[in-house]
Design a protein around this motif. Structure first.
Motif: not given
Length: 323
Positions: A95-108, A154-160, A162-163
């Motif tokens: 489930x932690x993988x989906x949590x990370x991906x879920x947060x990444x989509x917000x920043x993206x 913008x790039x700061x959000x993209x880099x975070x 992507x992490x």
């Protein structure tokens, strides 16, 4: 008897025993989920015998042969027992993988919205530079500073983002894609900043041509990162069983690669002809027209990618709450 379920910090209930067993049968109720009878004392669902009965080892009764009875201890064979049923969804296994991906989509998503804002500032800055090609007016400096500031955010959000995508990539078998996207995003930032510096401080046509080339390379890296992220999103949709969305993401990534190739070819033709005597040649005009069309196509693809980002975020949220 009423039951309450707590999933991801949210409480659902009251539910009857029949409803709880239905949730268990549909795979919505897992042994590790928290269950309570009074919303005060919580325990894992596996501790409720009526929900998850304990597995008892089978006993063996020897037939009555009339012979003296012997006490025989039966040792259960754990290897012969069927392994517990596994669920192919990433949310159950990791489930932690989906949590990370879920947060990444917000920043993206926020980063893409900032992209359109920065793009308007870049166009305005370019139009301001036409009358005074090698002069930095006060208004133009203000626009350049605002543009660079927006690009850095913008790039700061993209880099975070992507992490976090890289952290989640092992759960959707896309670690190589996530690593490539992160590297390309960092390279795009470096090339864009170098291009802005050269074009701002350059006093000759050759300097502006070098700045243009650096900007083209930055654009290629930038949009290639989105292209390969489209394939990663396709794998993510596939992991949560959204085959149609997965196909759309893969189609989007393929279209992005084709447009990047046409854009880079036309842009480098313009870079080569900049400063030449025959600057108004037909080749220059055609290459410029193709470049502008590809830039517009990039904006359309980014809108499409933004939709896929929100769609993935929506389905991930449903998976995280067990719906």
């Amino acid at each position: 008897m009423n039951y309450f379920i707590r999933i991801q910090g949210k409480t659902f209930g009251p539910l009857g025993l029949h409803e709880m067993l239905q949730l268990k049968q549909r795979g919505k109720l897992k042994p590790f989920h928290e269950v309570s009878l009074n919303q005060v004392d919580w325990a894992s669902a596996s501790e409720f015998a009526e929900l998850f009965p304990p597995i008892q080892a089978p006993t063996y009764s020897p037939p009555d042969t009339g012979l003296p009875e012997f006490v025989a201890e039966v040792v259960p064979n754990h290897e012969s027992q069927a392994s517990p049923q596994t669920f192919t969804s990433v949310s159950d296994n990791n489930p932690s993988h989906l949590k990370d991906l879920h947060f990444a989509t917000l920043l993206m998503a926020v980063g893409i919205l900032l992209h359109f804002l920065a793009f308007q500032f870049q166009l305005f800055s370019s139009i301001q530079a036409i009358p005074n090609l090698f002069q930095l007016t006060e208004d133009r400096i203000v626009v350049i500073v605002i543009t660079i500031f927006a690009l850095l955010i913008m790039f700061s959000l993209f880099i975070i983002s992507n992490v976090f995508i890289l952290k989640a990539s092992s759960g959707i078998k896309s670690k190589g894609i996530a690593t490539s996207s992160l590297i390309l995003t960092v390279l795009a930032l470096i090339f864009f900043l170098s291009s802005s510096l050269v074009e701002t401080t350059g006093k000759t046509m050759e300097a502006r041509r070098i700045g243009l080339i650096l900007g083209v390379i930055g654009s290629v890296c930038y949009h290639t990162s989105f292209a390969i992220l489209s394939f990663l999103f396709g794998n993510a949709f596939l992991a949560i069983r959204k085959d149609g969305q997965s196909y759309a993401c893969n189609l989007q990534g393929a279209a992005w690669i084709i447009i990047i190739f046409i854009f880079s070819l036309a842009s480098f033709v313009i870079s080569f002809l900049t400063g030449q005597v025959e600057i108004q040649s037909a080749v220059f005009v055609i290459a410029g027209l193709i470049t502008v069309e590809m830039l517009l196509a990039f904006q359309i693809l980014l809108v499409w990618f933004l939709y896929q980002t929100f769609a993935l975020r929506f389905y991930l949220r449903k998976s995280l709450i067990g719906n």
